[in-house]
Design an enzyme around this catalytic site. Structure first.
Site, PDB file in Angstrom:
ATOM      1  N   ARG A 197       0.715  -1.540   0.319  1.00  0.00           N
ATOM      2  CA  ARG A 197      -0.261  -0.245   0.277  1.00  0.00           C
ATOM      3  C   ARG A 197       0.997   0.766  -0.225  1.00  0.00           C
ATOM      4  O   ARG A 197       0.973   2.265  -0.534  1.00  0.00           O
ATOM      5  CB  ARG A 197      -1.041  -0.317   1.178  1.00  0.00           C
ATOM      6  CG  ARG A 197      -2.137  -0.969   1.451  1.00  0.00           C
ATOM      7  CD  ARG A 197      -2.780  -1.025   0.220  1.00  0.00           C
ATOM      8  NE  ARG A 197      -3.837  -1.974   0.737  1.00  0.00           N
ATOM      9  CZ  ARG A 197      -4.293  -2.393  -0.698  1.00  0.00           C
ATOM     10  NH1 ARG A 197      -4.561  -2.219  -2.284  1.00  0.00           N
ATOM     11  NH2 ARG A 197      -5.218  -3.580  -0.290  1.00  0.00           N
ATOM     12  N   LYS A 217      -6.776   1.644   1.696  1.00  0.00           N
ATOM     13  CA  LYS A 217      -7.110   0.964   1.510  1.00  0.00           C
ATOM     14  C   LYS A 217      -7.034  -0.906   2.362  1.00  0.00           C
ATOM     15  O   LYS A 217      -5.637  -0.915   2.785  1.00  0.00           O
ATOM     16  CB  LYS A 217      -7.030   0.281   0.382  1.00  0.00           C
ATOM     17  CG  LYS A 217      -8.324  -0.850  -0.144  1.00  0.00           C
ATOM     18  CD  LYS A 217      -8.471  -1.095  -1.637  1.00  0.00           C
ATOM     19  CE  LYS A 217      -9.327  -1.854  -2.357  1.00  0.00           C
ATOM     20  NZ  LYS A 217      -8.830  -2.556  -3.481  1.00  0.00           N
TER      21      LYS A 217
END
Length: 145
Positions: A64, A102
């Site tokens: 991420r 996310k």
């Protein structure tokens, strides 16, 4: 801290690597980098074609960091930034602020922007677009320390 320096060197190398040596109009290789620090589980998976794999939330968070980075920039988590600052104060970190990640929620993240040179003078190595002013360090482009 070695991964931060390696990341800066990788971005610097990408900036100087043409996509196609015979087509300079195509520019250079564009990469973005992200890293995180934390626990992982490692194992060799498979019998016919064994592969060494890492598992765990740390791997997902590192992914991420990379996917939320920008071209020619190095992005890291707060946990990684704390370790880098502790292990190598010469590595310059700049807060990016809180951003939505996310599967993780909001995280405080940092940009790795360079390494301080002799006498404390800042030397930027990888933040910003290609062609931006970047200081050269002795041995830049060589393998990471």
């Amino acid at each position: 801290a070695r991964i931060a320096r390696f990341s800066l060197a990788a971005v610097a190398a990408a900036r100087e690597t043409p996509v196609c040596p015979t087509r300079p109009d195509l520019g250079t290789v564009a990469i973005r980098v992200g890293f995180h620090s934390g626990p992982v589980v490692a194992n060799v998976v498979g019998t016919r074609n064994p592969r060494y794999c890492l598992f765990g939330d740390t791997v997902n968070t590192a992914s991420r960091m990379e996917s939320n980075s920008e071209e020619f920039r190095v992005h890291c988590s707060e946990a990684a930034a704390r370790l880098v600052a502790e292990q190598d104060p010469a590595v310059q970190l700049r807060p990016r602020g809180e951003i939505p990640i996310k599967g993780k929620g909001t995280m405080s993240t940092f940009w790795v922007v360079g390494v301080s040179g002799p006498g404390g003078a800042a030397r930027r190595r990888s933040s910003g677009p290609p062609g931006a002013a970047a200081g050269k360090e002795e041995g830049e482009g060589a393998a990471a320390e």
